[in-house]
Design an enzyme around this catalytic site. Structure first.
Site, PDB file in Angstrom:
ATOM      1  N   THR A  36       0.799  -1.098  -0.012  1.00 14.14           N
ATOM      2  CA  THR A  36      -0.102  -0.027   0.011  1.00 14.14           C
ATOM      3  C   THR A  36       0.818   1.198  -0.013  1.00 14.14           C
ATOM      4  O   THR A  36       1.908   1.262   0.689  1.00 14.14           O
ATOM      5  CB  THR A  36      -0.819   0.141   1.369  1.00 14.14           C
ATOM      6  OG1 THR A  36      -0.183   0.272   2.490  1.00 14.14           O
ATOM      7  CG2 THR A  36      -1.735  -1.125   1.223  1.00 14.14           C
ATOM      8  N   GLY A  62      -0.514  -2.829  11.063  1.00 14.24           N
ATOM      9  CA  GLY A  62      -1.148  -2.684  12.418  1.00 14.24           C
ATOM     10  C   GLY A  62      -2.558  -3.001  12.590  1.00 14.24           C
ATOM     11  O   GLY A  62      -3.221  -3.450  11.626  1.00 14.24           O
ATOM     12  N   ASP A  63      -2.864  -2.535  13.638  1.00 12.09           N
ATOM     13  CA  ASP A  63      -4.677  -2.759  13.833  1.00 12.09           C
ATOM     14  C   ASP A  63      -5.183  -1.595  13.047  1.00 12.09           C
ATOM     15  O   ASP A  63      -6.294  -2.224  12.464  1.00 12.09           O
ATOM     16  CB  ASP A  63      -4.732  -2.373  15.491  1.00 12.09           C
ATOM     17  CG  ASP A  63      -4.435  -3.447  16.412  1.00 12.09           C
ATOM     18  OD1 ASP A  63      -4.651  -4.622  16.335  1.00 12.09           O
ATOM     19  OD2 ASP A  63      -3.641  -3.035  17.392  1.00 12.09           O
ATOM     20  N   GLY A  64      -4.684  -0.695  12.721  1.00  9.50           N
ATOM     21  CA  GLY A  64      -5.398   0.032  11.675  1.00  9.50           C
ATOM     22  C   GLY A  64      -5.402  -0.389  10.312  1.00  9.50           C
ATOM     23  O   GLY A  64      -6.224  -0.370   9.636  1.00  9.50           O
ATOM     24  N   ASP A 213     -19.701 -14.371  19.268  1.00  8.94           N
ATOM     25  CA  ASP A 213     -20.931 -14.894  20.194  1.00  8.94           C
ATOM     26  C   ASP A 213     -22.096 -14.053  19.514  1.00  8.94           C
ATOM     27  O   ASP A 213     -23.391 -14.222  20.410  1.00  8.94           O
ATOM     28  CB  ASP A 213     -20.535 -14.656  21.486  1.00  8.94           C
ATOM     29  CG  ASP A 213     -20.196 -13.428  21.928  1.00  8.94           C
ATOM     30  OD1 ASP A 213     -20.091 -12.636  20.850  1.00  8.94           O
ATOM     31  OD2 ASP A 213     -19.891 -13.070  23.282  1.00  8.94           O
ATOM     32  N   LEU A 215     -22.561 -10.864  20.280  1.00 11.43           N
ATOM     33  CA  LEU A 215     -22.936  -9.829  21.096  1.00 11.43           C
ATOM     34  C   LEU A 215     -21.468  -8.840  21.186  1.00 11.43           C
ATOM     35  O   LEU A 215     -20.352  -9.237  21.032  1.00 11.43           O
ATOM     36  CB  LEU A 215     -22.772 -10.563  22.743  1.00 11.43           C
ATOM     37  CG  LEU A 215     -24.001 -11.441  22.806  1.00 11.43           C
ATOM     38  CD1 LEU A 215     -23.832 -11.986  24.188  1.00 11.43           C
ATOM     39  CD2 LEU A 215     -25.201 -10.442  22.790  1.00 11.43           C
ATOM     40  N   GLU A 269      -8.342   3.877  15.004  1.00 10.61           N
ATOM     41  CA  GLU A 269      -8.659   4.985  14.007  1.00 10.61           C
ATOM     42  C   GLU A 269      -9.456   5.951  14.804  1.00 10.61           C
ATOM     43  O   GLU A 269     -10.782   5.513  14.999  1.00 10.61           O
ATOM     44  CB  GLU A 269      -9.222   4.227  12.708  1.00 10.61           C
ATOM     45  CG  GLU A 269      -8.339   3.185  11.962  1.00 10.61           C
ATOM     46  CD  GLU A 269      -7.006   3.964  11.554  1.00 10.61           C
ATOM     47  OE1 GLU A 269      -7.018   4.914  10.801  1.00 10.61           O
ATOM     48  OE2 GLU A 269      -6.029   3.472  12.088  1.00 10.61           O
TER      49      GLU A 269
END
Length: 309
Positions: A36, A62-64, A213, A215, A269
């Site tokens: 990217t 990463g998480d982003g 689950d 939830l 984010e």
């Protein structure tokens, strides 16, 4: 199996991964690689992979980056969403850590190629999806204000350092919460809505959460004084829906109204909200996970809390 490896450009200098791609190709496993350059690339690459019949996309970042991949997949019809593998290359890697995905890049890549994918839920807020946690109030403020150099030097510990320096001067956010079995006012220091369990550098904000689950796990910490800290700690250990300072709910949806804009992070984010409905989308995507991942409901005991229904 056809595989598309998508690396965040900021983390793409991975010589060991390059060698592994070559080795897999020699074994007859088709691996295409994309890197990217700007934010929209991950969506373009995933949609191209789907159009080309790719069965599995593996994202490195990463998480982003994971957040971007989940949102890109949700723009595809259900039957055309490739399974998602994860190579943790970020600062905190909260989702991967909680799920038990290998943290070493080549191990994570090999794992993502060879292991099984499982259907998991996503959370939805407005038109955006999250795979891990929405954190609001103090937690989001810390994430936004932690300098990049501290993140690089201290990793997830940088969030704790900045948080400790700010918590006693933090003003709560006044608002109202509504969800099945509960409606009331809140003076929120922290609100966390977890599909997964941890955020902000390995802080376990939704310790009872499972990603399959149906939830969302909601943690609310109301305003407290220094003398209240022992009671706060006790209530955090109990995680009841009826604590004085800490409340914990497991619900399919909730609605938030705030008197002022509430800063929140979706998988890290940043955005701001004043009014929002947050809901779970069951079995939305498939993700490559350890068979014994603690985030899968079948590997843990589900104790429903916080609802009268």
């Amino acid at each position: 199996m056809s595989i598309r490896l998508i690396l965040n450009g900021k983390s793409s200098d991975q010589p060991k991964l390059r060698k592994m791609v070559t080795r897999l190709r020699k074994q007859g496993i088709g691996v295409d690689v994309r890197v990217t350059w700007e934010g929209s690339d991950i969506e373009d690459f995933i949609h191209q992979a789907s159009a080309n019949g790719v069965e599995r996309v593996i994202v490195g970042g990463g998480d982003g980056t994971l957040h971007g991949a989940a949102n890109a997949l949700m723009k595809l019809p259900l039957g055309r969403r490739p399974a998602l593998g994860v190579i943790p290359l970020g600062t905190a890697n909260d989702f991967a850590r909680a799920a038990g995905i290998p943290l070493e890049p080549t191990e994570a890549f090999s794992f993502s190629v060879r292991e099984n994918a499982y259907p998991i839920d996503l959370g939805k807020i407005g038109d955006a999806y999250f795979i891990n946690v929405v954190s609001g109030g103090f937690g989001a403020s810390v994430t936004a204000s932690t300098p990049a150099i501290l993140k690089r030097m201290l990793g997830g510990g940088a969030y704790s350092l900045v948080g400790a320096a700010r918590i006693l001067s933090f003003s709560p956010y006044e608002g109202r919460l509504r969800m099945p079995g509960y409606e009331g006012k809140a003076a929120m220091v922290v609100i966390a809505i977890g599909n997964g369990r941890q955020a902000g550098g390995s802080q376990e904000l939704a310790p009872k959460a499972f990603i399959d689950d149906g939830l969302l796990d909601v943690l609310v910490i109301d305003a407290f004084r220094l003398r209240d800290v022992p009671r706060l700690v006790r209530e955090l250990e109990q995680l009841s829906g009826r604590g004085d300072l800490v409340r914990y709910f497991q619900v399919p949806w909730l609605e938030i109204e705030c008197e002022q804009s509430l800063p929140v992070t979706l998988d890290g984010e940043m955005r701001e909200i004043k009014q929002a409905r947050i809901e779970v989308v069951p079995k939305a995507i498939e993700v490559v996970l350890p068979e014994d991942s603690k985030l899968l409901e079948r590997n843990g005991t589900h104790a429903l809390v916080g609802s009268d229904e």
